[in-house]
Write a protein that holds these residues in place. Structure first.
Motif, short mmCIF file in Angstrom:
data_model
loop_
_atom_site.label_atom_id
_atom_site.label_comp_id
_atom_site.label_asym_id
_atom_site.label_seq_id
_atom_site.Cartn_x
_atom_site.Cartn_y
_atom_site.Cartn_z
N SER A 37 0.71 -1.20 -0.03
CA SER A 37 0.04 0.00 0.01
C SER A 37 0.87 1.21 -0.05
CB SER A 37 -0.96 0.10 1.32
OG SER A 37 -1.94 -1.10 1.11
N ARG A 38 1.96 1.31 0.70
CA ARG A 38 3.01 2.43 0.78
C ARG A 38 3.59 2.39 -0.54
NH1 ARG A 38 3.49 0.34 5.78
NH2 ARG A 38 5.32 -1.14 5.28
N PHE A 39 4.05 1.36 -1.23
CA PHE A 39 4.45 1.24 -2.48
C PHE A 39 3.52 1.83 -3.51
CE2 PHE A 39 5.51 -0.83 -6.43
CZ PHE A 39 6.74 -0.44 -6.82
N LEU A 40 2.27 1.29 -3.41
CA LEU A 40 1.35 1.96 -4.35
C LEU A 40 1.13 3.37 -4.29
CD1 LEU A 40 -0.95 1.19 -6.46
CD2 LEU A 40 -2.48 0.69 -4.67
N ALA A 41 1.24 4.02 -2.96
CA ALA A 41 0.89 5.32 -2.86
C ALA A 41 2.04 6.11 -3.24
CB ALA A 41 0.91 5.66 -1.47
N ASP A 42 3.35 5.61 -2.95
CA ASP A 42 4.57 6.25 -3.71
C ASP A 42 4.50 6.20 -5.39
OD1 ASP A 42 5.49 6.98 -1.33
OD2 ASP A 42 7.26 5.36 -1.44
N SER A 43 4.28 5.19 -5.88
CA SER A 43 4.15 4.85 -7.26
C SER A 43 2.87 5.85 -7.89
CB SER A 43 3.61 3.68 -7.67
OG SER A 43 4.71 2.60 -7.12
N TYR A 44 2.00 6.10 -7.20
CA TYR A 44 0.81 6.75 -7.74
C TYR A 44 1.20 8.19 -7.68
CZ TYR A 44 -3.58 8.32 -8.97
OH TYR A 44 -4.97 8.92 -9.61
N THR A 45 1.80 8.80 -6.58
CA THR A 45 2.29 10.00 -6.53
C THR A 45 3.41 10.28 -7.64
OG1 THR A 45 1.88 10.07 -4.15
CG2 THR A 45 3.29 11.76 -4.85
N LEU A 46 4.16 9.61 -7.87
CA LEU A 46 5.38 9.77 -8.74
C LEU A 46 4.55 9.67 -10.13
CD1 LEU A 46 8.27 10.00 -9.71
CD2 LEU A 46 8.15 7.39 -9.74
N TYR A 47 3.65 8.90 -10.36
CA TYR A 47 2.79 8.83 -11.56
C TYR A 47 2.22 10.38 -12.09
CZ TYR A 47 -1.48 9.03 -14.38
OH TYR A 47 -2.22 9.29 -15.21
N LEU A 48 1.53 10.79 -11.09
CA LEU A 48 0.96 12.06 -11.08
C LEU A 48 1.93 13.13 -11.17
CD1 LEU A 48 -1.86 12.41 -8.28
CD2 LEU A 48 -2.17 12.34 -10.70
N LYS A 49 3.02 13.35 -10.63
CA LYS A 49 4.15 13.97 -10.78
C LYS A 49 4.66 13.82 -12.10
CE LYS A 49 6.79 15.49 -7.38
NZ LYS A 49 7.53 15.76 -6.26
N THR A 50 4.89 12.94 -12.78
CA THR A 50 5.55 12.71 -14.22
C THR A 50 4.52 13.10 -14.93
OG1 THR A 50 6.68 10.84 -13.03
CG2 THR A 50 6.35 11.15 -15.38
N HIS A 51 2.98 12.86 -14.88
CA HIS A 51 2.17 13.17 -15.73
C HIS A 51 2.24 14.65 -15.82
CE1 HIS A 51 -1.63 11.53 -17.90
NE2 HIS A 51 -1.06 12.49 -18.44
N ASN A 52 1.96 15.28 -14.75
CA ASN A 52 1.88 17.09 -14.55
C ASN A 52 3.17 17.55 -15.18
OD1 ASN A 52 1.86 19.69 -13.62
ND2 ASN A 52 2.74 19.00 -11.44
N PHE A 53 4.26 17.15 -14.93
CA PHE A 53 5.55 17.62 -15.51
C PHE A 53 5.39 17.30 -17.07
CE2 PHE A 53 8.32 17.25 -11.58
CZ PHE A 53 7.62 18.10 -10.72
N HIS A 54 5.00 16.19 -17.51
CA HIS A 54 4.82 16.17 -19.04
C HIS A 54 3.98 17.24 -19.65
CE1 HIS A 54 3.47 14.25 -22.90
NE2 HIS A 54 2.14 14.37 -22.35
#
Length: 175
Positions: A37-54
């Motif tokens: 669950s912590r890994f999923l939260a980190d992964s989702y936050t990284l996904y959002l950040k990467t998409h935002n920067f895109h």
């Protein structure tokens, strides 16, 4: 239809689903699911950040980073489902709200009020985010390995390979 004696009360998990006997003790499954669950939260936050920067990258590296970020967030999005489904296979609910992810993630969200960072700061933040995901994965991987949870070990090993490579490729842009 007969009225249940527990009408109005939530059913206990044991009463609504069969016991899970996949060769991993219940306590170990819980620890692994909490780590995932912590890994999923980190992964989702990284996904959002990467998409935002895109969406918001500008400057002389625009085309290179726009395409790189798109490849990374697309791959990250697909992986989120695999992680959440592994949590479910272990018998637990996967977190699925921003509020849960914020509580569980070790990655800070980009504050919206301060504006969009320059491309070099974007790259630095994504390096740090990928490295954070790797650290979280390693912690869970040890727990899963000690419990004999080979599917989780395999999943996390694959994710480590991808996030370490992403961090290296991003880091190379700053040299």
């Amino acid at each position: 239809m007969a009225k249940s004696k527990t009408a109005g009360k939530p059913a206990s998990p044991a009463a609504t689903s069969p016991d899970i006997d996949i060769g991993i003790a219940a306590g170990d499954r819980r620890k692994i699911a909490e780590g995932l669950s912590r890994f999923l939260a980190d992964s989702y936050t990284l996904y959002l950040k990467t998409h935002n920067f895109h969406w918001n990258v500008t400057g002389p590296m625009f085309n290179t980073l726009h395409l790189m970020f798109e490849g990374q967030y697309t791959e990250e999005w697909t992986a989120l489902d695999e992680v959440a489904e592994r949590i479910r296979a272990l018998g637990f609910n996967a977190p699925g709200s921003y509020a849960e992810f914020v509580k569980l993630s070790s990655i800070q969200e980009e504050p919206g009020a301060t504006g969009v960072p320059g491309w070099q700061d974007m790259v630095r933040q994504l390096v740090a985010g990928n490295e954070a995901v790797c650290r979280t994965a390693r912690k869970v991987l040890k727990t899963a390995d000690n419990a004999g949870d080979d599917p989780t070990v395999d999943l996390l090993t694959q994710r480590l390979n991808i996030h370490e490579k992403n961090a290296w490729m991003l880091r190379s842009l700053l040299e």
